[in-house]
Design a protein around this motif. Structure first.
Motif, PDB file in Angstrom:
ATOM      1  N   ASP A  92       0.836  -1.194   0.000  1.00 50.13           N
ATOM      2  CA  ASP A  92       0.000   0.000   0.000  1.00 50.13           C
ATOM      3  C   ASP A  92       0.871   1.245   0.000  1.00 50.13           C
ATOM      4  N   ARG A  93       0.464   2.240  -0.788  1.00 50.88           N
ATOM      5  CA  ARG A  93       1.121   3.548  -0.778  1.00 50.88           C
ATOM      6  C   ARG A  93       0.235   4.491   0.018  1.00 50.88           C
ATOM      7  N   GLU A 109       4.602   6.829   1.642  1.00 48.63           N
ATOM      8  CA  GLU A 109       5.198   5.678   2.304  1.00 48.63           C
ATOM      9  C   GLU A 109       4.654   4.422   1.640  1.00 48.63           C
ATOM     10  N   ARG A 111       4.120   0.593   2.128  1.00 49.55           N
ATOM     11  CA  ARG A 111       4.022  -0.412   3.202  1.00 49.55           C
ATOM     12  C   ARG A 111       3.796  -1.774   2.565  1.00 49.55           C
ATOM     13  N   ARG A 134       6.165  -7.145   8.156  1.00 47.03           N
ATOM     14  CA  ARG A 134       5.907  -5.846   7.523  1.00 47.03           C
ATOM     15  C   ARG A 134       7.108  -4.918   7.616  1.00 47.03           C
ATOM     16  N   ASP A 135       7.177  -4.032   6.617  1.00 43.83           N
ATOM     17  CA  ASP A 135       8.129  -2.931   6.658  1.00 43.83           C
ATOM     18  C   ASP A 135       7.650  -1.852   5.707  1.00 43.83           C
ATOM     19  N   ALA A 136       8.349  -0.711   5.736  1.00 42.38           N
ATOM     20  CA  ALA A 136       7.941   0.414   4.904  1.00 42.38           C
ATOM     21  C   ALA A 136       9.162   1.173   4.400  1.00 42.38           C
ATOM     22  N   ARG A 138      10.073   5.105   2.380  1.00 46.96           N
ATOM     23  CA  ARG A 138       9.511   6.414   2.028  1.00 46.96           C
ATOM     24  C   ARG A 138      10.048   6.929   0.705  1.00 46.96           C
ATOM     25  N   VAL A 156      12.262  -0.834   1.213  1.00 51.37           N
ATOM     26  CA  VAL A 156      11.430  -1.813   1.899  1.00 51.37           C
ATOM     27  C   VAL A 156      11.937  -3.232   1.623  1.00 51.37           C
TER      28      VAL A 156
END
Length: 172
Positions: A92-93, A109, A111, A134-136, A138, A156
């Motif tokens: 997801d942005r 971001e 994700r 999970r991670d993200a 930017r 990510v």
């Protein structure tokens, strides 16, 4: 004189205790990987999202991380002791900020969540498995930086690769 000798001995003991504690902490914090595993195949993860190429970025990052942090040699599934495989389950942005007065996204971001499994190909046993890791990353979308989505995607992928390899450590 005895007071001075006592102080010196106390200082020496303090230094020795501090040094050995530091060594013990460094040793305990080190990564331990199973010495019975020599080779690993890293499969390209299945991608169930609309985010293109994240699976290739993740495969590259995993191979680099395995080579950097583990004693394992990368090889094909036919020749490997173990295989690392998984699925990109969500991407997801999320808009974090926008350019004032215009409404154009400024910072985004990305994700991403993955499920992965590390399986022993010799006996079929599962060595590690995590669902929903999970991670993200930017991305600054506006000028002067004007970063492309690749920046967030690579970040990510590298972060997830570090987390996955950390899950591969032995618990002993």
């Amino acid at each position: 004189m005895t007071h001075m000798l006592t102080r010196c001995l106390a200082l020496v003991l303090l230094l020795i205790t501090g040094l050995s504690g530091g060594c013990a902490l460094k040793y305990d914090a080190g990564e331990a990987f199973d010495p019975e595993v020599r080779t690993i195949a890293v499969a390209t993860f299945e991608n169930r999202t609309f985010l293109r190429e994240i699976e290739q970025d993740l495969a590259r990052a995993l191979i680099a991380e395995v080579q950097k942090r583990t004693p394992y040699r990368i090889t094909t599934p036919a020749a490997a002791d173990t295989i690392l495989q998984g699925t990109v389950v969500s991407a997801d942005r999320v808009q974090l900020s926008r350019v004032s007065g215009v409404g154009v996204p400024q910072e985004l971001e990305l994700r991403v969540a993955v499920d992965f499994e590390w399986r022993d190909l010799r006996d079929g046993n599962q060595r590690a498995s995590v669902a929903g890791l999970r991670d993200a990353g930017r991305q600054v979308a506006t000028q002067p930086a004007g970063e492309r989505l690749d920046v967030a995607r690579n970040t990510v992928a590298e972060n997830l690769a570090r987390k996955i390899v950390s899950e591969m450590r032995s618990d002993w």
